[in-house]
Design a protein around this motif. Sequence first.
Motif, PDB file in Angstrom:
ATOM      1  N   MET A  47      43.783  59.324  46.152  1.00 17.99           N
ATOM      2  CA  MET A  47      42.471  58.802  46.530  1.00 17.99           C
ATOM      3  C   MET A  47      41.354  59.679  45.986  1.00 17.99           C
ATOM      4  N   GLU A  50      40.789  58.668  42.498  1.00 20.35           N
ATOM      5  CA  GLU A  50      40.009  57.420  42.461  1.00 20.35           C
ATOM      6  C   GLU A  50      38.530  57.734  42.694  1.00 20.35           C
ATOM      7  N   THR A  51      38.287  58.646  43.628  1.00 21.98           N
ATOM      8  CA  THR A  51      36.903  59.031  43.921  1.00 21.98           C
ATOM      9  C   THR A  51      36.238  59.623  42.679  1.00 21.98           C
ATOM     10  N   CYS A  53      36.625  58.776  39.809  1.00 22.66           N
ATOM     11  CA  CYS A  53      36.268  57.672  38.892  1.00 22.66           C
ATOM     12  C   CYS A  53      35.254  56.722  39.518  1.00 22.66           C
TER      13      CYS A  53
ATOM     14  N   SER B 150      46.487  52.761  44.827  1.00 16.71           N
ATOM     15  CA  SER B 150      46.394  54.173  44.441  1.00 16.71           C
ATOM     16  C   SER B 150      47.771  54.822  44.422  1.00 16.71           C
ATOM     17  N   HIS B 243      35.674  53.988  51.008  1.00 18.29           N
ATOM     18  CA  HIS B 243      36.610  54.117  49.894  1.00 18.29           C
ATOM     19  C   HIS B 243      37.112  52.734  49.453  1.00 18.29           C
ATOM     20  N   MET B 246      34.515  50.815  47.720  1.00 16.94           N
ATOM     21  CA  MET B 246      34.342  51.405  46.378  1.00 16.94           C
ATOM     22  C   MET B 246      35.434  50.916  45.423  1.00 16.94           C
ATOM     23  N   LEU B 247      36.687  50.925  45.902  1.00 17.82           N
ATOM     24  CA  LEU B 247      37.790  50.492  45.028  1.00 17.82           C
ATOM     25  C   LEU B 247      37.580  49.048  44.571  1.00 17.82           C
ATOM     26  N   THR B 262      30.629  55.933  46.777  1.00 17.84           N
ATOM     27  CA  THR B 262      31.181  57.268  46.542  1.00 17.84           C
ATOM     28  C   THR B 262      30.210  58.343  47.012  1.00 17.84           C
ATOM     29  N   ARG B 265      30.309  58.480  50.758  1.00 19.60           N
ATOM     30  CA  ARG B 265      31.536  59.077  51.306  1.00 19.60           C
ATOM     31  C   ARG B 265      31.536  60.592  51.088  1.00 19.60           C
TER      32      ARG B 265
END
Lengths: 159, 488
Positions: A47, A50-51, A53, B150, B243, B246-247, B262, B265
């Motif tokens: 994760m 991912e953050t 990016c 992920s 999160h 965001m994904l 992001t 967070r």
Amino acid sequence: MKSRTVSLINAFLDVRRWRAHAPAGGGHHLPISLYFLETGSCEGCAMELETLCGGAYALEQNGFRRVLQPEDADWLLVTGAVSRRCAERLDHVWRAMPAGKSLIAIGRCAVDGGPFAGGYATLGGLAGLTRVQRSVPGCPPEPAAILAALVAFREGKAA
Amino acid sequence: MIPLSSMGRLVRGGERLSYGHYAVDASQWQALWHMSAVALPMLSFWADELRAYGLFLEGDQPLLVSTAIDDKRYVGPSQRYPVAEWGERVAFDLYGVEAMDVPGDGRSALDGGAWDITWPLAQRPGPGGSHGGALKASKAPFWVDGNGVSGVFGLVPDGQQGGICAEQCEAGLGHRGVIAQLLGRTPDEAMGLVSRMSAGGYVAYPLALARAFMQAEGRSIEPAIRDGWMVLLEIERISVHLHDVMLTACAMDAGVLAAHCTHAREALARVCVDHGATRRLTDMIRKEGYRRGVEIVPLAQAVLREMKPRLSKLALLVDVYAPRLAGLAVLPVDLARGLAIGGPLGRSSGRSLDLRRAENGMRLDALRATGASEGDARARQAVRMTEMFDSLRLLERILSSFGLGDADEAYPAIPQAIHQEGLGAAEAARGDVWVWVRLKEGRIDAVHMRDPAVPVVAALGRIMMDMDVTMMPLALRSLGLSTAGVAQ
Ligand code: SF4
């Protein structure tokens, strides 16, 4: 309605304002392609990648880009303890990468299995399988720390 | 008072082992899967070498039924409850106990032929490769990375019909033997490992375990601790929702929305660190409280200050990009209810259950999100957004009466209980986490953890029916799917 429009414009301007710039002298490198592989964990480190990016960190401005095929990758960033079922996949991905590749362990699990080391289900971390020259400690490491480490690795500093 | 269902009556006809847990004989167990009456929703199924367990919801209360396993065989509930299939396959991999009369092919969930020991938790494990079930899954190449999850998830797209070959997908690749590691540990030792079950539940998992220990040990928790736990759980909810939004944003090329999520967070993480907590709230929950040095009230106040203006902007952006998600990856209402899917997925598909509503000391007026029933990615995004606002409102209400009210009771312990066991739950950001534990001489003798993603994996075939492969990463991201707690 008007205030909604103003707020929206502000939201778009925020992102322009936040946009990170390439560090001085950092823009000449050819981008390094990163491939992420998770091998069995709480996914906290995955994760954080991912953050990295997610638009708040200057990943591309620092000369890195994420790719979705190992054949396109220069560096393999592994997160998680190596579960027995993922070991074959790890080997497959590593072999698919072109020459000049590099292996980087992200987080404690990827280094030594972390809390999931031992037992019937995992092989521990990468350190038990090969020589790991580059790793980023933490459980999970912060995205900023991961980025700083990647930049340092590119400059030839091992961790 | 909820009227007893006929299924509930049948369960209660068994021997009471602890509060809400009844032991039935083999014929009663079998009758449960053949009743014509409306069935109670099943939350989870699991088994070890000696007993098989089914956890149900009756209204908002749990009801646990178990039966003895004879000669390593039992009648499998998946004939009636498809959600039980995962637990049946896991039980075979770990203990070698076999579900009978079930529709599945007995394919390995976790082992897959990769372990050098078979049935590792059985009293007499076998050498590697003696599994006996259908070990290997599909020969088709797994689409493991870049599929939108992920973590590790083997997805097998259906090249002919579109959608996925659900029965060939692999959710157990990341298995790491957590149950084996927990057995024999003391409660305090177990808290640390369970804190790393799933990054979507760094607070929720140990909180559910701490609540299970409360019942097992017959303790209650003072109101200030109860409220501290609530505060941490709401901060985690905001963080995980940010999160997941965001994904989804990244997968639909909504860079501005992703960047806002992001930044928000990361700001939340900084606030946590500034008040003595960890960035992602790892290792915060202790068996009887929370980590020393955390300033809970100033932390909640700072979260409110930091998040309020950010969430307002985020809501606007979510709205702007919403049309791109309309009609995508629909979770139908009947499926959400039938599989007891919770969290924002369930609540955007007409299943409104939220365990927080049944908690002692909950400020119910703060929970206004009633959800939606469209069940698509757009509805999920909107529900996550609304729930973040609700979390802020809940923090405000908690702050205005922090530490007041009654002690937080566990489910009552029964004086003559045969076993020292407990059940705990927490409404995590991605759905309800349940933990059942049995203690023996102060150590864990048996444990089960139900992850909210288990029923979602069971629903994937229908959610992604006919879907073009190019849309799958966005679809999976919109579901917030993580297999960390499924594979364990
Ligand atoms: S190092 Fe820590 S955060 Fe990262 S995957 Fe392992 S347990 Fe999770």
